[in-house]
Design an enzyme around this catalytic site. Structure first.
Site, PDB file in Angstrom:
ATOM      1  N   HIS A   1      31.767 -16.552  10.447  1.00 36.20           N
ATOM      2  CA  HIS A   1      30.715 -15.725  11.034  1.00 36.20           C
ATOM      3  C   HIS A   1      30.777 -15.717  12.565  1.00 36.20           C
ATOM      4  CE1 HIS A   1      27.069 -13.619  11.618  1.00 36.20           C
ATOM      5  NE2 HIS A   1      26.218 -14.631  11.594  1.00 36.20           N
TER       6      HIS A   1
ATOM      7  N   LYS B   1      30.165 -17.306   4.430  1.00 34.14           N
ATOM      8  CA  LYS B   1      30.227 -18.715   4.042  1.00 34.14           C
ATOM      9  C   LYS B   1      31.635 -19.282   4.143  1.00 34.14           C
ATOM     10  CE  LYS B   1      29.252 -22.695   2.560  1.00 34.14           C
ATOM     11  NZ  LYS B   1      30.446 -23.162   3.265  1.00 34.14           N
TER      12      LYS B   1
ATOM     13  N   CYS C   1      25.446 -23.258   4.160  1.00 34.77           N
ATOM     14  CA  CYS C   1      25.409 -22.690   5.514  1.00 34.77           C
ATOM     15  C   CYS C   1      26.802 -22.222   5.925  1.00 34.77           C
ATOM     16  CB  CYS C   1      24.930 -23.731   6.525  1.00 34.77           C
ATOM     17  SG  CYS C   1      23.381 -24.558   6.091  1.00 34.77           S
TER      18      CYS C   1
ATOM     19  N   CYS D   1      23.106 -10.819  14.576  1.00 34.50           N
ATOM     20  CA  CYS D   1      24.240 -10.903  13.651  1.00 34.50           C
ATOM     21  C   CYS D   1      24.622  -9.545  13.069  1.00 34.50           C
ATOM     22  CB  CYS D   1      23.927 -11.870  12.522  1.00 34.50           C
ATOM     23  SG  CYS D   1      23.286 -13.450  13.069  1.00 34.50           S
TER      24      CYS D   1
END
Length: 390
Positions: free
Chosen positions: A335, A331, A209, A86
Site C-alpha cells: 500500500h 494486504k 493490517c 489513500c
C-alpha cells in the site's frame, strides 16, 4: 461524450526500496505502462497528466505532479496533483477519465506514487494519521489502525462473529500475492498464523493490517478518437462512481459500513448498466482486513452481515465464483498510498487482457476497482470491460 479506455498500465514492485526516489519509482512505472502498449505509444502523444500522492514524509509537497512528469519527459504537459488520502490514485484515474470524456484530451497519464519506508515508526504513524479527523481522532491519540479496530469491533458485535473472517482475508490475499512478483509481502500464511498474529489495535493483529510500501503505478487513458490509429489492447471504462463522507468516524451514521463506497458503487453500476452480480472479479481496498469484509457488503456482493460466509465458502478465492484481490490486495501486494488506486487498475488491465501470469483468471469480461481514502471520507469505484482489439 466520448468513451474512455485504458490502453496500457504498469507498476513498480511494491516494497521497501532505499536506493529509489519518488522520481525514479514513477519513471519505472511510466515506462512499464508504455511497454504494455508494445512500445507503440510515446510521450509526445500525451495531452495531460493527473498524479495522485499524499506526500508522505513531506517530500515535495508542492508541485509533486510536475516534479515526476517533467522527470520522465512529459515536458510542458499540463499536470494536476490529486490528494484524497489513500484514494488519491483512484481519483487520479477518475480525473483522467473525465478529461477524456469531456473532449479536452485524447490521451491522459493517470499515475500515483508514494515513498513510505524511509522513516521511523512514529513518523509513519503520523503520516498515516494525517488523513484522520484532526480534532477528535488524531489529537486524542487515535491511530489509523485504531479507527479500523473500532469498525471491526462494531461489526463483530453486530453480527456475532469473531476475528476468523479477518484472518481468512489475510490467508486468501497472501495466497494470491505469493503469485504476484510485484507483491511487497509475497508469502503465504495459514489460518493459524493469521489468527495468532501480534496485536496491533484490538481486535486487529499484524496479519489483519497491510504494510506501508514504496511504489508507483501508471495507467494510460485514451479516447475513442485516439483508438482510430491504435490497434493494441484496450479495456473500456464502463462505469465510474465517487462519493465522500464525514472524515471522522464518529460523525457517520454507521460503523459497520462505508456509505461513500456504497454510493460510489451504485453510481458506477448505473453508468455501466450492470449490477454487482455482473462483476467477474474485483480489486478492493483492504488496508485492514475489516475493510475488505465491509467492501463485500458495500459493493453489493452480498447482504449485510453475510461477508464472512463468502470467505468461508471460498467464493472470493482465486478459483471462486467472485475472485477478490487477485493481485494480493493491499494486504499482500502492498500500500504505497498514492499508487494504490492506479495499481488496482494495472491489475485489472492485466487480468482483462490475459497477462496476469500465474494468477490469471479464467476468461474474465468485467472487473471492478474500489479505492477508499482514510476510513471512508472518500471512495471511488470503476468498472472496466474487456474489449477485443480490432
Amino acid at each position: 461524450m466520448t468513451e474512455a479506455y485504458v490502453i496500457g498500465a504498469g507498476q513498480t514492485p511494491f516494497g521497501a526500496f532505499p536506493d529509489e526516489s519518488y522520481r525514479s519509482l514513477f519513471q519505472r512505472a511510466y515506462e512499464s505502462a508504455l511497454e504494455s502498449t508494445d512500445g507503440t505509444i510515446d510521450s509526445d502523444a500525451v495531452d495531460e497528466a493527473v498524479i495522485g500522492t499524499l506526500g508522505v514524509g513531506g517530500r515535495q509537497l508542492g508541485l509533486s505532479g510536475p516534479a515526476v512528469t517533467e522527470h520522465v519527459g512529459l515536458e510542458g504537459v499540463p499536470c494536476t496533483r490529486v490528494e484524497n488520502a489513500c484514494a488519491a490514485g483512484g481519483y487520479a484515474v477518475r480525473q483522467a477519465v473525465q478529461a477524456v470524456r469531456s473532449g479536452m484530451a485524447d490521451l491522459v497519464v493517470a499515475g500515483g506514487f508514494e515513498v513510505m519506508t524511509d522513516m521511523s515508526g512514529d513518523l509513519t504513524k503520523y503520516w498515516l494519521g494525517v488523513s484522520g479527523e484532526t480534532e477528535w481522532e488524531r489529537l486524542t491519540g487515535t491511530t489509523f489502525a485504531g479507527v479500523y479496530a473500532q469498525m471491526a469491533s462494531a461489526y463483530m458485535d453486530r453480527y456475532g462473529v469473531d476475528t476468523e473472517p479477518f484472518s481468512r482475508v489475510a490467508v486468501k490475499n497472501h495466497a494470491n500475492g505469493a503469485k504476484n512478483p510485484n507483491a511487497h509481502l509475497g508469502f503465504t500464511c495459514s489460518l493459524e498464523d493469521a489468527e495468532g498474529g501480534a496485536p496491533v489495535a484490538d481486535p486487529l493483529n499484524l496479519y489483519h493490517c497491510c504494510p506501508t510500501s514504496d511504489g508507483a503505478a501508471v495507467a494510460l487513458v485514451a479516447s475513442e478518437e485516439f483508438l482510430e490509429d491504435y490497434d493494441g489492447e484496450r479495456i473500456r471504462v464502463a462505469g465510474v462512481g465517487a462519493s465522500s463522507d464525514p472524515v471522522g468516524l464518529a460523525d457517520r451514521d454507521t460503523y459497520t459500513g462505508i456509505p461513500a463506497s456504497e454510493r460510489a458503487a451504485e453510481t458506477a453500476y448505473e453508468m455501466a448498466g450492470i449490477g454487482p452480480d455482473d462483476v467477474d472479479f474485483a480489486e478492493v481496498h483492504d488496508c485492514f482486513a475489516i475493510a475488505e469484509v465491509l467492501a463485500y457488503e458495500d459493493l453489493g456482493f452480498c447482504e449485510r452481515g453475510e461477508a464472512p460466509s463468502l470467505l468461508e465458502n471460498g467464493t472470493t478465492d482465486l478459483d471462486g465464483d467472485l475472485p477478490v484481490n487477485p493481485s494480493g490486495g493491499l494486504k499482500s501486494k502492498g500500500h504505497p498510498i498514492g499508487a494504490t488506486g492506479t495499481g488496482q487498475v494495472a491489475e485489472v488491465f492485466k487480468q482483462l487482457t490475459g497477462n496476469a501470469g500465474d494468477r490469471q483468471l479464467d476468461d474474465p469480461q468485467r472487473g471492478l476497482t474500489h479505492n477508499v481514502g482514510g476510513s471512508g471520507g472518500a471512495a471511488v469505484v470503476h468498472v472496466f470491460e474487456r474489449v477485443m482489439a480490432e
